[in-house]
Design a protein around this motif. Structure first.
Motif, PDB file in Angstrom:
ATOM      1  N   ASP A 115     -29.281 -28.024  28.542  1.00 39.21           N
ATOM      2  CA  ASP A 115     -28.636 -27.879  29.644  1.00 39.21           C
ATOM      3  C   ASP A 115     -28.171 -26.211  29.345  1.00 39.21           C
ATOM      4  O   ASP A 115     -28.733 -25.680  28.131  1.00 39.21           O
ATOM      5  CB  ASP A 115     -27.276 -28.492  29.840  1.00 39.21           C
ATOM      6  CG  ASP A 115     -27.775 -30.044  30.206  1.00 39.21           C
ATOM      7  OD1 ASP A 115     -28.587 -29.807  31.386  1.00 39.21           O
ATOM      8  OD2 ASP A 115     -27.162 -30.733  29.681  1.00 39.21           O
ATOM      9  N   LYS A 132     -23.433 -26.823  31.371  1.00 38.29           N
ATOM     10  CA  LYS A 132     -23.943 -26.898  33.017  1.00 38.29           C
ATOM     11  C   LYS A 132     -25.362 -27.296  33.015  1.00 38.29           C
ATOM     12  O   LYS A 132     -26.112 -26.534  32.355  1.00 38.29           O
ATOM     13  CB  LYS A 132     -23.537 -25.600  33.943  1.00 38.29           C
ATOM     14  CG  LYS A 132     -22.117 -25.297  33.999  1.00 38.29           C
ATOM     15  CD  LYS A 132     -21.682 -24.163  34.679  1.00 38.29           C
ATOM     16  CE  LYS A 132     -20.448 -23.544  35.023  1.00 38.29           C
ATOM     17  NZ  LYS A 132     -19.712 -24.583  35.978  1.00 38.29           N
ATOM     18  N   SER A 133     -25.763 -27.902  33.879  1.00 38.81           N
ATOM     19  CA  SER A 133     -27.168 -28.438  34.188  1.00 38.81           C
ATOM     20  C   SER A 133     -27.780 -27.173  34.844  1.00 38.81           C
ATOM     21  O   SER A 133     -27.033 -26.184  35.321  1.00 38.81           O
ATOM     22  CB  SER A 133     -27.230 -29.337  34.906  1.00 38.81           C
ATOM     23  OG  SER A 133     -26.430 -29.424  36.345  1.00 38.81           O
ATOM     24  N   ASP A 138     -25.050 -24.783  39.947  1.00 41.96           N
ATOM     25  CA  ASP A 138     -24.279 -24.556  38.523  1.00 41.96           C
ATOM     26  C   ASP A 138     -24.731 -23.149  37.997  1.00 41.96           C
ATOM     27  O   ASP A 138     -23.855 -22.137  37.431  1.00 41.96           O
ATOM     28  CB  ASP A 138     -24.789 -25.503  37.391  1.00 41.96           C
ATOM     29  CG  ASP A 138     -24.069 -26.849  37.446  1.00 41.96           C
ATOM     30  OD1 ASP A 138     -22.931 -26.983  38.531  1.00 41.96           O
ATOM     31  OD2 ASP A 138     -24.493 -27.864  37.115  1.00 41.96           O
ATOM     32  N   LEU A 142     -22.131 -19.876  37.404  1.00 41.15           N
ATOM     33  CA  LEU A 142     -22.137 -19.358  36.117  1.00 41.15           C
ATOM     34  C   LEU A 142     -22.102 -17.500  36.089  1.00 41.15           C
ATOM     35  O   LEU A 142     -21.413 -17.000  35.810  1.00 41.15           O
ATOM     36  CB  LEU A 142     -23.214 -19.776  35.216  1.00 41.15           C
ATOM     37  CG  LEU A 142     -23.047 -19.699  33.595  1.00 41.15           C
ATOM     38  CD1 LEU A 142     -21.745 -20.242  33.318  1.00 41.15           C
ATOM     39  CD2 LEU A 142     -24.213 -20.341  33.105  1.00 41.15           C
TER      40      LEU A 142
END
Lengths: 160, 130
Positions: A115, A132-133, A138, A142
């Motif tokens: 991840d 976060k995946s 996600d 980010l």
């Protein structure tokens, strides 16, 4: 009649002026965009060079981490500063943004493991950390977080 | 474990320019390596810059293929603030290992990054040639 002509002339002048400004802005944007693409290429070359550096330290870069880091750099919008690149002892690629103002540091570090592991320090204080995946949503959240802290104002556009 | 006071100074030597970013700032990765859970420092309280450099030359540089570029100074208090432990590990004299960096789950790895960032923010960088 004179008033109308003056208004018309003024408006034509304003349109011409606005065309000049918009042309300059577009030129600056093009210049800045090509500059930024150049910087992106430099960063991707730097990422490739990490493979050789890691071999000197007997560390093998993880392929998945490498691919994701390259993909992430490609996804960074031009208004975000480019990070410094490195690798962890387990072969994962790490990206780091850092700025210091009046001895107050703000740092964002992300590591492409299975991840994305990340940590944020704001004004010398731990702000958030976690994982976060590697999914579109996600990644975007980010990138937004990075842009909030490390977005740059396009000087060329401002000058224009 | 150790006989250090909270304000005692600990220095981490920098031998590679890979620890600096494009702007000449030290990367947080400086506070990693050596062993998975931590890194290595020297107790340098009361030592002047020259003595610290001599310490590196005498005990560390012989194991390194690169010259000493700089060192980062932090304190025992900062190390303990992020719940890391300091273990005296001599010889060489004044050498200590820092342990306790978490790394099992992703959350722990995030905490490790956070600890590194905090230590970097609380450190002073001293260049050897300045």
């Amino acid at each position: 009649m004179t008033l109308i002509s003056e208004q018309w002339l003024n408006s034509q002048g304003a349109i011409q002026q606005s065309n000049v400004v918009s042309l300059s802005a577009r030129k600056a944007e093009r210049q800045s965009s090509s500059f930024s693409l150049g910087k992106k290429k430099i960063k991707l070359d730097e990422l490739n060079r990490l493979r050789c550096v890691s071999q000197e330290e007997d560390i093998a870069i993880k392929e998945q981490s490498f691919i994701r880091a390259a993909d992430f750099i490609n996804k960074l919008p031009i208004q975000i500063e480019y990070p410094s690149l490195d690798f962890e002892d387990d072969g994962s690629i790490s990206l780091e943004w850092q700025k210091s103002l009046n001895n107050n540091k703000t740092i964002i570090t992300i590591v492409f493991d299975y991840d994305i592991v990340y940590s944020i320090l704001k004004n010398n204080k731990p702000y958030a950390y976690g994982a976060k995946s590697y999914l579109e949503g996600d990644i975007i959240s980010l990138i937004n977080l990075i842009e909030e802290n490390f977005g740059i104002i396009n000087n060329a556009l401002l000058k224009a | 474990m150790h006989c250090l006071k909270p304000d005692d100074e600990l220095s981490r030597f920098i031998f590679s320019d890979r620890y600096f970013d494009d702007q000449g700032q030290v990367k947080s990765r400086l506070f990693a390596q050596k062993h998975p859970e931590g890194f290595s420092v020297f107790h340098t309280t009361g030592l002047c810059k020259l003595r610290i450099i001599k310490l590196a030359i005498k005990y560390v540089i012989k194991d390194q293929s690169k010259p000493l570029l700089a060192y980062c100074k932090t304190s025992v208090k900062n190390i303990e603030e992020v719940n890391l432990s300091i273990v005296k590990d001599t010889p060489p004299p004044r050498h200590h290992n820092i342990f306790g960096m978490p790394l099992k789950s992703n959350i722990e790895k995030g905490k490790r990054l956070s600890d590194r960032q905090f230590l970097l923010s609380q450190s002073d960088l001293i260049f050897v040639n300045k």
